[in-house]
Design an enzyme around this catalytic site. Structure first.
Site, short mmCIF file in Angstrom:
data_model
loop_
_atom_site.label_atom_id
_atom_site.label_comp_id
_atom_site.label_asym_id
_atom_site.label_seq_id
_atom_site.Cartn_x
_atom_site.Cartn_y
_atom_site.Cartn_z
N TRP A 1 -5.45 -1.49 -6.51
CA TRP A 1 -6.07 -2.78 -6.20
C TRP A 1 -7.24 -3.11 -7.13
O TRP A 1 -7.46 -4.28 -7.47
CB TRP A 1 -6.50 -2.83 -4.73
CG TRP A 1 -5.30 -2.91 -3.85
CD1 TRP A 1 -4.84 -1.95 -2.99
CD2 TRP A 1 -4.36 -4.00 -3.78
NE1 TRP A 1 -3.68 -2.37 -2.39
CE2 TRP A 1 -3.36 -3.61 -2.85
CE3 TRP A 1 -4.26 -5.23 -4.40
CZ2 TRP A 1 -2.29 -4.44 -2.54
CZ3 TRP A 1 -3.20 -6.06 -4.10
CH2 TRP A 1 -2.22 -5.67 -3.17
N ASP B 1 -14.86 -4.96 -3.50
CA ASP B 1 -13.70 -5.33 -2.68
C ASP B 1 -13.67 -4.38 -1.49
O ASP B 1 -13.19 -3.25 -1.59
CB ASP B 1 -12.42 -5.23 -3.51
CG ASP B 1 -11.16 -5.50 -2.67
OD1 ASP B 1 -11.29 -5.74 -1.45
OD2 ASP B 1 -10.06 -5.46 -3.25
N LYS C 1 -7.04 -5.63 7.88
CA LYS C 1 -7.29 -4.20 8.06
C LYS C 1 -8.12 -3.96 9.33
O LYS C 1 -7.59 -3.64 10.38
CB LYS C 1 -8.03 -3.63 6.84
CG LYS C 1 -7.50 -4.08 5.49
CD LYS C 1 -6.12 -3.56 5.19
CE LYS C 1 -5.70 -3.94 3.78
NZ LYS C 1 -4.34 -3.55 3.45
#
Length: 364
Positions: free
Chosen positions: A102, A173, A197
């Site tokens: 990511w 992030d 999440k």
């Protein structure tokens, strides 16, 4: 129906208490005789939800008053574009810390807008991957900002150090980290997190940003990605994802009820330690991350015989242990154990892992 434990990396498991509350409210929210899905985002009831959700989040994370809380759409990938568009021009230089999939995706997007340096901070010793201490990161002195991802959900690797770089904009992030453990907001200029999440249902994205770095963007920046514009419109520039925002507000209250971030972090560490202990005791399962950088959110492991991976996932599902396959780019097994995963789910997974090892050890 037997209880299902969902180990999906996202959209992920939600607290049962929150889902029951949402079910109760679904057709008659705030005694309005309508669903929150049907209520105008300009209504007094929804504006109260906006105000209260921001305050709950500020309380939970101890967010200083010189930071703004913004709600976006577009997920973390939307922020991959918004960040360089708001803070750079094509000749500006930025640093992207590479620790996994990511962080690389974020860097690839930034390359479209500015000069992007990718700094690999992964080291490997005795087949165990770890993260180089941040003081050894080869930061460019001329970079506009530094971007990193403290938890890589696919590799199951985490950065627990909180970097400090003087006179630098530090951006994180925190999609799979926010609300899972204590963080010092003051060390960051901007953090962002998509909601599937620990925050709530997918659709909404949280941005926590230091006021002083918000500026008027270049003309080419879409209004929907302008931090200044979203701030000036109180995150209501366009119709928001009402239901996702509502569910997130319930999650914030649920975390407060169970004891706040300190309590949540303690439980998360306990859950992860139980799983890693089971893996480390076994010659059947392997984890290739150094202990200091193992993720408490995404426990990734491999079976000695890769041909057994699919069988493991299928048999686990028969035991109501869902979504244990890892992302296709890496393979293996991944147990995502975000805030909503109870300790009972971990114990049931461990019991299954021990059973599966005994059953198939001879062919491994």
């Amino acid at each position: 129906m037997n209880h299902i434990y969902n180990f999906s990396a996202g959209p992920s498991m939600l607290p049962l208490e929150v889902m029951n509350k949402a079910k109760k409210d679904f057709k008659n929210w705030c005694n309005l005789g309508s669903s929150v899905l049907e209520i105008s985002h300009r209504s007094q009831e929804f504006l109260s939800l906006v105000k209260n959700s921001k305050q709950d989040l500020r309380d939970l994370l101890n967010i200083p008053l010189n930071y703004e809380i913004l709600f976006f759409q577009g997920g973390a990938r939307g922020q991959f574009s918004a960040i360089p568009m708001n803070f750079t021009t094509k000749n500006d230089q930025v640093d992207y810390i590479y620790s996994g999939y990511w962080s690389m995706e974020a860097a690839k997007e930034a390359k479209k807008y500015c000069k992007t340096k990718i700094i690999n901070v992964i080291s490997e010793f005795n087949k165990k991957k770890s993260i180089i201490p941040y003081k050894k990161w080869k930061i460019n002195s001329k970079s506009n900002y530094i971007h990193y991802c403290p938890n890589e959900t696919i590799e199951g690797i985490s950065i627990y150090e909180e970097p400090v770089f003087k006179n630098k904009i530090l951006i994180g992030d925190f999609s799979s980290t926010l609300l899972s453990r204590k963080i010092n907001i003051k060390k960051y200029s901007l953090i962002y997190a998509s909601a599937q999440k620990n925050i709530g249902a997918s659709g909404i994205t949280i941005v926590i940003i230091k006021k002083k770095i918000i500026r008027s963007p270049k003309n080419f920046v879409p209004s929907i990605l302008s931090y200044k514009n979203i701030l000036e419109n109180d995150s209501l520039f366009n119709t928001p994802v009402n239901f996702s925002w509502y569910l997130s507000s319930l999650i914030f209250k649920w975390i407060k009820k169970v004891g706040g971030i300190k309590k949540i972090e303690k439980i998360n560490v306990e859950k992860a330690n139980l799983l890693y202990k089971t893996i480390d005791k076994s010659k059947f399962y392997n984890n290739y991350i150094h202990k200091k950088n193992r993720s408490n959110m995404n426990v990734v492991f491999q079976l000695k015989n890769k041909k057994l991976n699919d069988i493991f996932v299928k048999e686990a599902k028969l035991k109501n242990l869902y979504a244990l396959n890892n992302h296709k780019i890496l393979g293996g097994i991944r147990a995502s154990i975000y805030n909503a995963m109870p300790i009972q789910g971990i114990k049931k997974l461990i019991k299954f892992m021990i059973y599966f090892e005994k059953k198939y050890y001879k062919i491994s």
